[in-house]
Design an enzyme around this catalytic site. Sequence first.
Site, PDB file in Angstrom:
ATOM      1  N   HIS A  80       0.825  -1.209   0.000  1.00  0.00           N
ATOM      2  CA  HIS A  80       0.000   0.000   0.000  1.00  0.00           C
ATOM      3  C   HIS A  80       0.856   1.255   0.000  1.00  0.00           C
ATOM      4  O   HIS A  80       0.369   2.333  -0.336  1.00  0.00           O
ATOM      5  CB  HIS A  80      -0.964   0.000   1.187  1.00  0.00           C
ATOM      6  CG  HIS A  80      -0.294  -0.171   2.519  1.00  0.00           C
ATOM      7  ND1 HIS A  80       0.235  -1.377   2.942  1.00  0.00           N
ATOM      8  CD2 HIS A  80      -0.069   0.700   3.534  1.00  0.00           C
ATOM      9  CE1 HIS A  80       0.742  -1.225   4.152  1.00  0.00           C
ATOM     10  NE2 HIS A  80       0.584   0.016   4.535  1.00  0.00           N
ATOM     11  N   GLY A 127       0.329  -6.573  -1.450  1.00  0.00           N
ATOM     12  CA  GLY A 127      -0.920  -5.919  -1.087  1.00  0.00           C
ATOM     13  C   GLY A 127      -1.745  -6.788  -0.153  1.00  0.00           C
ATOM     14  O   GLY A 127      -2.602  -6.294   0.556  1.00  0.00           O
ATOM     15  N   LYS A 250       4.562   7.464  11.512  1.00  0.00           N
ATOM     16  CA  LYS A 250       3.653   7.485  10.364  1.00  0.00           C
ATOM     17  C   LYS A 250       3.341   8.948  10.024  1.00  0.00           C
ATOM     18  O   LYS A 250       3.040   9.746  10.912  1.00  0.00           O
ATOM     19  CB  LYS A 250       2.366   6.732  10.715  1.00  0.00           C
ATOM     20  CG  LYS A 250       1.505   6.382   9.509  1.00  0.00           C
ATOM     21  CD  LYS A 250       0.541   5.257   9.875  1.00  0.00           C
ATOM     22  CE  LYS A 250      -0.360   4.859   8.725  1.00  0.00           C
ATOM     23  NZ  LYS A 250      -1.093   3.609   9.028  1.00  0.00           N
ATOM     24  N   ARG A 321      -0.402 -40.807  -7.262  1.00  0.00           N
ATOM     25  CA  ARG A 321       0.634 -40.081  -6.519  1.00  0.00           C
ATOM     26  C   ARG A 321       2.002 -40.729  -6.716  1.00  0.00           C
ATOM     27  O   ARG A 321       3.026 -40.059  -6.745  1.00  0.00           O
ATOM     28  CB  ARG A 321       0.283 -39.967  -5.032  1.00  0.00           C
ATOM     29  CG  ARG A 321       0.153 -41.279  -4.317  1.00  0.00           C
ATOM     30  CD  ARG A 321      -0.129 -41.095  -2.818  1.00  0.00           C
ATOM     31  NE  ARG A 321      -0.490 -42.364  -2.206  1.00  0.00           N
ATOM     32  CZ  ARG A 321      -0.080 -42.752  -1.008  1.00  0.00           C
ATOM     33  NH1 ARG A 321       0.688 -41.991  -0.262  1.00  0.00           N
ATOM     34  NH2 ARG A 321      -0.459 -43.923  -0.524  1.00  0.00           N
ATOM     35  N   SER A 347       4.555 -39.295   1.564  1.00  0.00           N
ATOM     36  CA  SER A 347       3.155 -39.590   1.223  1.00  0.00           C
ATOM     37  C   SER A 347       2.812 -39.112  -0.183  1.00  0.00           C
ATOM     38  O   SER A 347       2.070 -39.771  -0.906  1.00  0.00           O
ATOM     39  CB  SER A 347       2.195 -38.904   2.207  1.00  0.00           C
ATOM     40  OG  SER A 347       2.242 -39.522   3.470  1.00  0.00           O
ATOM     41  N   GLU A 368       2.919 -24.553   4.742  1.00  0.00           N
ATOM     42  CA  GLU A 368       2.440 -24.539   3.359  1.00  0.00           C
ATOM     43  C   GLU A 368       2.498 -23.150   2.745  1.00  0.00           C
ATOM     44  O   GLU A 368       2.728 -23.007   1.541  1.00  0.00           O
ATOM     45  CB  GLU A 368       1.014 -25.092   3.293  1.00  0.00           C
ATOM     46  CG  GLU A 368       0.879 -26.570   3.666  1.00  0.00           C
ATOM     47  CD  GLU A 368       0.810 -26.826   5.167  1.00  0.00           C
ATOM     48  OE1 GLU A 368       0.753 -25.843   5.950  1.00  0.00           O
ATOM     49  OE2 GLU A 368       0.809 -27.996   5.566  1.00  0.00           O
ATOM     50  N   PHE A 393      -4.419 -29.566   2.444  1.00  0.00           N
ATOM     51  CA  PHE A 393      -3.566 -28.586   3.120  1.00  0.00           C
ATOM     52  C   PHE A 393      -3.109 -27.459   2.196  1.00  0.00           C
ATOM     53  O   PHE A 393      -2.551 -26.464   2.655  1.00  0.00           O
ATOM     54  CB  PHE A 393      -2.384 -29.283   3.796  1.00  0.00           C
ATOM     55  CG  PHE A 393      -2.819 -30.361   4.747  1.00  0.00           C
ATOM     56  CD1 PHE A 393      -3.955 -30.196   5.528  1.00  0.00           C
ATOM     57  CD2 PHE A 393      -2.120 -31.560   4.848  1.00  0.00           C
ATOM     58  CE1 PHE A 393      -4.389 -31.191   6.402  1.00  0.00           C
ATOM     59  CE2 PHE A 393      -2.544 -32.561   5.708  1.00  0.00           C
ATOM     60  CZ  PHE A 393      -3.676 -32.384   6.489  1.00  0.00           C
ATOM     61  N   HIS A 417      -3.974 -37.132  -1.979  1.00  0.00           N
ATOM     62  CA  HIS A 417      -4.939 -37.559  -0.957  1.00  0.00           C
ATOM     63  C   HIS A 417      -6.260 -36.822  -1.092  1.00  0.00           C
ATOM     64  O   HIS A 417      -6.818 -36.318  -0.116  1.00  0.00           O
ATOM     65  CB  HIS A 417      -4.348 -37.370   0.446  1.00  0.00           C
ATOM     66  CG  HIS A 417      -3.177 -38.261   0.719  1.00  0.00           C
ATOM     67  ND1 HIS A 417      -1.954 -38.092   0.109  1.00  0.00           N
ATOM     68  CD2 HIS A 417      -3.042 -39.344   1.513  1.00  0.00           C
ATOM     69  CE1 HIS A 417      -1.123 -39.036   0.511  1.00  0.00           C
ATOM     70  NE2 HIS A 417      -1.750 -39.809   1.358  1.00  0.00           N
TER      71      HIS A 417
END
Lengths: 623, 623
Positions: A80, A127, A250, A321, A347, A368, A393, A417
Amino acid sequence: MTAAQTTTLGPESDLPAVFELAQQLRVDSVRASTAVGSGHPTSSLSAADLMAVLMTRHLHYDWTAPDNPAGDHLVFSKGHASPLLYAMFKAAGAVTDDELMTTYRRFGHRLQGHPTPVLPWVDLATGSLGQGIAYGVGIALAGRDLEKEPYRVWVLCGDSEMAEGSVWEALDKAGQHRLANFTVLVDVNRLGQSGPTELEWDTAAYARRVEAFGCRALVIDGHDVAAIDQALTTAADGLAPTVIVARTVKGRGVAEVADKEGWHGKALPADLAERAVAELGGIRHLRVRGPRPPDAAPAPASPAEPVELPRFDVGDAVATRVAFGRALAAVGARPNVVALDAEVGNSTHAEDFAKAHPERYFQTYIAEQQMIADAVGMAVRGYRPYATTFAAFLTRAHDFIRMAAVSQVTMALCGTHCGVEIGADGPSQMGLEDLAMMRAVHGSTVLYPSDATSAAALTATMADLDGISYLRTTRGAYPVLYGGDETFPVGGSKTLRHGGQDRVTLIGAGVTLHACLAAAERLADDGVEARVIDLYSVKPVDADALARAARETGALVVVEDHHPEGGIGEAVLSSLAATGDRPAFAHLAVTVLPGSGTTDELLDAAGLSADHVARAARALLRP
Amino acid sequence: MTAAQTTTLGPESDLPAVFELAQQLRVDSVRASTAVGSGHPTSSLSAADLMAVLMTRHLHYDWTAPDNPAGDHLVFSKGHASPLLYAMFKAAGAVTDDELMTTYRRFGHRLQGHPTPVLPWVDLATGSLGQGIAYGVGIALAGRDLEKEPYRVWVLCGDSEMAEGSVWEALDKAGQHRLANFTVLVDVNRLGQSGPTELEWDTAAYARRVEAFGCRALVIDGHDVAAIDQALTTAADGLAPTVIVARTVKGRGVAEVADKEGWHGKALPADLAERAVAELGGIRHLRVRGPRPPDAAPAPASPAEPVELPRFDVGDAVATRVAFGRALAAVGARPNVVALDAEVGNSTHAEDFAKAHPERYFQTYIAEQQMIADAVGMAVRGYRPYATTFAAFLTRAHDFIRMAAVSQVTMALCGTHCGVEIGADGPSQMGLEDLAMMRAVHGSTVLYPSDATSAAALTATMADLDGISYLRTTRGAYPVLYGGDETFPVGGSKTLRHGGQDRVTLIGAGVTLHACLAAAERLADDGVEARVIDLYSVKPVDADALARAARETGALVVVEDHHPEGGIGEAVLSSLAATGDRPAFAHLAVTVLPGSGTTDELLDAAGLSADHVARAARALLRP
């Protein structure tokens, strides 16, 4: 303006001159936002001294050659504060005063309200607060560990955004990797959008957090240009990732708004702007020629090594997978491919890539958002990231994926999965919203293979797609349907069963395609011929095949292991609406809240088993 | 089993006896997971001592009266350690050994792979890591600041999940609020799913981070029951939010798997399980009767005070976000309504609630995941949370919203600043994916008012809806369309313009409804009568009105300020597919990547202006 009027600053300019530049950045921030009547001047004023010192003495960047691979990167996490960034562009000679004053935030122009890469000096869109540090980590990792380029990454962020967990995911990784080419400047101006920030001016608290996360903290007065210069010099000493915690005000420099609430995100009215410009010393036209990076050409494109995809025998049971993992390792023959994992590589089978190409594999642990941010940062540097975790996830990183689309980044995501198919682990681990999420991403491609051969082929295809592509894979092993020479173009489909007497079309992808094939057998036993379509390309979808099926069979059953909203069923309906076809239609999807159980039990309870498909088909045929 | 065989442990039991309980929890964790052939025994073994001491001496909980409002709360953030949790249930006498051994992870039973509230002793679903601490903060806030109940909140979490930023968002809030009724136990067993964790056994690093975020850290040996007991006693001293950093061994007590890689999420084979049970001292049937909370009845339902909604004059220009804020403040007359903000309350107008009911307003700063987690935690305690931020930034909390649906929580969300309508701020601030995200949430309700009257009415309606409801509001001011006595049932719609000669139906919501109304005027000028439907209820949608419009006008134009996927257009198509109606159909949505500009410029560029609507309608009518 004549040459005589223009003073050019550079690394050798004294600090009083640099302060003059800071005042110019303030003046231009005020002018640009007042000219358009919106924007964030006060958030720009607080960071002007930081940016003036940075661009004059520390940012190794050639504004005429933003593609120089040795050039530093500046990420404006507090997007911003775009008036400040664009004022810097003016000072660098990259944009004119006229462009700044007449196009900022206006339609059809590049100086948008928040910076995006439509500007050649902007790597990625910001942003959505709390993302810039995370992206910076990804760029810094690419520079040090992949490109071996000398550039540094500088991130300007606000203090409000330090409340985002993503900031700490990122600083944790900066510390873990000892990213000494990475510096954050936190503009601690005490005031957020709607009032004081949580920590206000407690710079010591920020410093404790930064150090606890393994980075070096330098606390300074963010308006003391000498202190800023010293901190930036220290940050570049090559010893540690550094966070400069700068106490600022500021609205600094404009007494009527400085440190006052109620001025966030507001352009100064014209009369106040006039007084502000006067208080700041009037309009200047200083130019900056800061330190230049070493001349370096972009690395020559590495020769395209042949990708030898794994091959599978038709009829063998192989999980998609598993095929993805093996194909990803093979795609790693292309030297610009990198893989990112969120501690589930055993996995998702992304670990196959780790074994083949450990130097291009990044373990982000269970983070993540940072995994996607690393991918975006590496994509900015020209790499082709594949980021993988459970489909469920990926929702954790939705905002990062959304913003990556605004950045027009190219990256491949894989979610494993998916659906109730996973069985006993239960609903927390089931991706049942991922198709809706990924279809709604601007410019995305969504792929959902049903067998190992197509999974491998589509994994390779993703390395050639622009934008954000998504591959959805399944936990369990199902029969290989296709020989190794089959091709799977994006936007295509496979018709696995068809004949002149088809009275209904069964459409599936992933595990549900196998239910459709089984249902077709049962229907055939009853004398009802069914067409079966493997809709492996969910976005774009194969409109021609769907329209043909609608016309030729008159009835469609779509079956998906996903919630009914936003997935395959609605993709098909949108496609048919566009082609004007109106077949009878049934949609089987997961409307129950699943629990634990075996795959077969859960698919049946969700109404997705072959029995349900056959029943839905028969119901459509009933006159 | 006879009474003589059962020993009951309680707060006065000595620590060796408590250790026997820990061994029982281990044995039962091994047995339950081996019996079904899946699950996470090794992650259960590491935390068994922590939980044995907790439930025997510190957890004030009546297993026969889980609704006692004074009872403590235990959140298993490491939900995959469900064998341990369910072994605790057995020890508490809440479930039988038989239920544990024969139903764990099996279809149709309540002992699911990850805990969910289908169990009366489980507040909320876990299994997406990094969420339990955040929920615990919400419950602790409710207990201390809303209910004034004496309960404590205990959260067991794993070490891998400490890499999630959401953990630090949460601990920041625990520290900020000085939540002395809040304790986290971190089971630092060093091994994650696919290998060592980032920090392994660096308990000092965890402690530094915890303290930097304002909580008290206690580092202990997580297998020393005396040390655990001491730490839990300290944690309950009422002085500070506390994080117990417990160094543990994954697989503790079973030599063949202890501290070994490759055993995450794997049941022990039968022969190994047999040896493990023997090594752990065999099967026990200890019972626990830990400390009881004070007897307390649930607080009597507060009298339903009348909610006096704001009224607006038809024709006045009022933003729906403004109406939302005023209505939210009015709904606050119901004493169980709470509001949560992510530091944008002056933009979303949630701050109206803060002014009216400051004691039930929670500022989470820019931490959307924690905002949702607070809402979930408060909902668990019977409050009606309204959590609000920009629609775009709700994507940051997608995984928390998804999991809240698995928890079957009731809460209201409001996303403001939807679509390109917002204007100059640009795409980072535009919610263009939120309808797809929220429609795909299990059991959700999605509302999108077009005027102030309906926005206010729907805001109030949300207080009576079950599950997760979502209100989408618009930045700009548009004419009030409805008088104050109009009602807006969920699943309804409003037909604003219709007649016997309608040849097309224009369907909008939010800003696009106003474009539809304007387009209808233009069409009427050309002699084409158009029906106009305000589709304020996006999920569920008004199937009857849509079917009627399809049959009576034969042509539908849906206009939405959202990406084409997963929003209103596809909701309408799904509805028509279900009713079997097949009108001509046009769908106007945002397919471009927007930039900055005025509202009108951006709506026109996205193809959503009245001109575009009228043109699309005419194109449908063409022979």
